[in-house]
Design an enzyme around this catalytic site. Structure first.
Site, PDB file in Angstrom:
ATOM      1  N   SER A 101      -3.048   0.957   0.191  1.00 38.02           N
ATOM      2  CA  SER A 101      -2.259   2.049   0.743  1.00 38.02           C
ATOM      3  C   SER A 101      -2.145   3.195  -0.271  1.00 38.02           C
ATOM      4  O   SER A 101      -3.157   3.643  -0.806  1.00 38.02           O
ATOM      5  CB  SER A 101      -0.891   1.510   1.174  1.00 38.02           C
ATOM      6  N   ASP A 123      -3.674  -0.042   7.385  1.00 37.92           N
ATOM      7  CA  ASP A 123      -3.116  -0.092   6.033  1.00 37.92           C
ATOM      8  C   ASP A 123      -3.281  -1.469   5.378  1.00 37.92           C
ATOM      9  O   ASP A 123      -2.988  -2.504   5.984  1.00 37.92           O
ATOM     10  CB  ASP A 123      -1.634   0.265   6.111  1.00 37.92           C
TER      11      ASP A 123
END
Length: 734
Positions: A477, A588
């Protein structure tokens, strides 16, 4: 047939001009380990004991008592120093003969020479097995060692040969005497998966035997290897006599059982193949100097071998020739005496190049950035002379500092697994190359955490000021987004400036059918920074983690577009659109692995790893009871009302929900010690969707990390001082 050949040689040598009688009394030495000699001895009567000094302890590895046995013939044929001490067990009579007389008789009968080579090799291999049993398991009892060495079955494997296959019965254990083996298994969803590798001194196959289960994988030689197979009966009998052996094997098995993937044998035999305009000599010398920080290093090249053996042309000795025996013995002794061997392949497709390629465990193809297509084809043809498939690394050496491009295509054309970028003459870059290829890369692992991730930049600044050299950056991320700029060797100030200029306006909201934001701005500012470059073009190693929604597993980005990796790893479910990847959708990385310690550790099993974690230690809690339903108006009005329930914010619930599944995985990896320095940065008051204050958050990260890092680095004896037997789990990835 064998007996008659040896008897014929025995009779002839007794009549040789140099034949000299030797009389030994009990305990008198005939040969001393380390001596240099070109004399061969024939035992007429008596008994001899052969021993070696192993870790300061003298271990008996054989007894020679059959009349007509040869002693010292391997060193005489192959050159080098004596590898063992030979003393008399009782009064013994021998004949000493010079190598010139011995060699003349062998030249006259090549069949006899082949036979003696096999006998001498077996004797040398038994000595190496005895050394392994002593060093790893403490076994030095004379009778047990001799009985064990005589009971094993020997396997000489060429690269690509299979030792055993998945599903076969587990009825023996294998000791790797020389070479390198890879273990793979078949997964119904992923196909063939590489589990790990073992090298000289390792044991393989013991887990299945101890658990009475079929082989869990297929073991294949990746280079020419020698393996000793011990039957179940011999193995269990040995454990009865040496209980420590069971303890050592149990500890190894326990380390491997923590994950279906493991690694234990970083490359120790390195091949050098140079492209146009690259001089091998200074680069090899500099690489040797760096490798010496981690062990003894020896260099082998065509010219070095011929000079050391005082025999022009011996490097290209034909297979089966007596010269090849001498050459092989010299190379083998060189490998035994060193922790690392650097072999220069050369630029000709000759026997030396073939021999070098059969030995190497990793081939470094060193090229300039502007190498032409024709030269790439020539290097690929040279690297492919043998059917062996050692790991290949492309090393791009630049004399200036241009932005690297085209590295992915170059890697694929040369059949390599990775690219390392060097600046010509830069000692720091050479140190990084040495660390990377020996599994000792220094890693920085950055967690996801939205706006809190700017604290990672403070950690980066602290490491830079402390002089800690980074070789690999891995992240999930926001950690992966910032990590890409760090891996491109941007300074801390440059990355902070980039964040200030681009991140504050990164959320482009849209009609929430696919997601809350379009993701166009993030892709645009990533493209402005990295263009169309691939991950291989980044100056340091880089790994990003995303989550494959389609297959419910981790996806590791170590090749391909930098921009695509950034978009995938930061695609918060529901907030940003998933990224298509073939038939899969990627989101993510924090969903399954918010702090990918295992991913980094798999790429650098012996290196130092610093982990920076900015995930909130606790998620949102209940502050009053608002019931089983809530409206936006109620939540909004509660902000101005005192005394009522506090409604949790959607962003906080969404972000915490995303990483909750990976928190247990993070805790397990930290508990298992995958990080050498774990920084748990509690950046209170910063929302995960707050991208407006990167400089202030970076300063908080710096203040929190600097004293911890200073204390940690001060406690290290050396940045390269690491456990040599660390076995680390690898990630489940595509």
């Amino acid at each position: 047939m064998v007996g008659s050949l040896l008897q014929s040689l025995f009779d002839s040598l007794q009549k040789a001009p140099s034949a000299t009688p030797v009389q030994l009394e009990r305990s008198e030495a005939l040969i001393t380990e380390g001596d240099v000699s070109d004399t061969v001895y024939l035992l007429i009567d008596g008994s001899l004991q052969v021993s070696r000094v192993l870790d300061g302890v003298t271990a008996v590895i054989a007894n020679v008592d059959a009349p007509g046995s040869f002693v010292g013939e391997m060193v005489a044929m192959g050159g080098g120093s004596r590898t063992a001490t030979v003393i008399a067990n009782a009064h013994s009579e021998l004949i000493a003969v010079s190598m010139s007389d011995f060699g003349q008789l062998l030249d006259e009968d090549p069949t006899l020479a082949d036979l003696l080579v096999q006998i001498a090799l077996r004797r040398a291999e038994e000595g190496e097995l005895a050394e392994l049993l002593a060093n790893h398991f403490g076994l030095v009892d004379e009778d047990t060692v001799i009985a064990t060495c005589s009971a094993v079955r020997w396997h000489r494997l060429s690269a690509g040969d299979t030792l055993f296959s998945e599903g076969e019965p587990s009825n023996s254990v294998y000791f790797v005497i020389r070479g390198r083996l890879a273990t793979t298994r078949i997964d119904p969803g992923e196909g063939q998966i590489k589990l790990g590798e073992v090298g000289r001194g390792d044991v393989v196959g013991e887990i299945g035997l101890l658990q009475h289960q079929p082989r869990s994988g297929t073991v294949t030689a990746t280079r020419d290897s020698v393996v000793a197979e011990m039957s179940e009966v011999t193995f269990l009998g040995l454990i009865d006599r040496q209980p420590r052996m069971m303890v050592e094997l149990f500890l190894d098995a326990l380390a491997r059982s923590k994950s279906p993937r493991w690694h234990s044998a970083p490359s120790t035999v390195l091949g050098i193949l140079t492209g146009p305009g690259i001089s091998a000599e200074p680069l090899v010398a500099a690489l040797q100097e760096e490798l010496q920080r981690n062990g003894e290093v020896r260099n082998l090249s065509r010219h070095h071998v011929e000079r050391a053996l005082d025999h022009p042309g011996i490097a290209n000795a034909e297979p089966g020739a007596l010269e090849e025996v001498r050459l092989g013995r010299f190379i083998h002794e060189t490998e035994l005496a060193a922790d690392f061997v650097v072999i220069e392949v050369g630029d000709e497709p000759d026997e030396w190049a073939r021999r070098a390629l059969r030995m190497v465990e990793e081939l470094l193809v060193i090229v300039p950035p502007d190498i032409g297509v024709g030269e790439v084809s020539r290097l690929e043809a040279l690297a492919s002379l043998e059917s062996t498939t050692p790991a290949r690394t492309v090393v791009v050496v630049s004399r200036r500092a241009p932005t690297p491009t085209g590295s992915s295509a170059l890697r694929q054309a040369l059949g390599a697994s990775r690219v390392v970028h060097l600046r010509d003459g830069d000692a720091g870059d050479l140190g990084r190359l040495a660390r990377v290829i020996t599994g000792r890369a220094n890693s920085l692992v950055l967690s996801g955490g939205g706006g809190r991730g700017f604290a990672h930049l403070g950690v980066y600044r602290a490491l830079s000021q402390l002089g800690f050299p980074l070789d690999l950056v891995a992240g999930s991320s926001m950690g992966a987004v910032l990590g890409a700029a760090i891996a491109d060797r941007s300074t801390p100030e440059e990355v902070i400036g980039w964040a200030e200029a681009r991140f504050a306006d990164s959320l482009d909201y849209t009609i929430p059918i696919v997601s809350l934001v379009k993701g166009e701005r993030i892709a645009r500012f990533a493209r402005e920074r990295f263009g169309e470059r691939d991950i291989e073009d980044l100056r340091l190693g880089y790994l990003a983690v995303s989550t494959d929604l389609t297959a419910s597993r981790i996806h590791v980005h170590d090749t391909g577009s930098v921009v695509m990796a950034i978009r995938a790893t930061s695609a918060i479910p529901g907030v940003m659109p998933p990224v298509p990847h073939g038939n899969a959708l990627l989101v993510d990385g924090g969903v399954l692995n918010n702090l990918p310690l295992d991913v980094a550790r798999a790429n650098a099993p012996l290196g130092l790893l610093v982990a920076s974690d900015v995930a909130p230690p606790r998620g949102p809690g209940a502050h009053g009871d608002y019931g089983l339903s809530a409206t936006g108006w109620q939540a909004l009005s509660s902000r101005w009302r005192k005394g009522g329930p506090v409604y949790p914010r959607m962003s906080a619930v969404l972000m915490r929900s995303m990483i909750t599944a990976s928190m247990r995985e993070r805790d397990a990896q930290v508990h298992d010690g995958l990080a050498d320095c774990y920084l748990d940065l509690d950046i209170r008051g910063v929302s995960m969707l707050d991208f407006d204050t990167p400089r202030a958050v970076a300063a908080r990260g710096y203040d929190a990390a600097m004293p911890i890092l200073e204390q940690w680095l001060h406690g290290l004896e050396s940045p390269s001082a690491l456990p040599q037997d660390r076995k680390i789990a690898s990630p489940t990835s595509t």
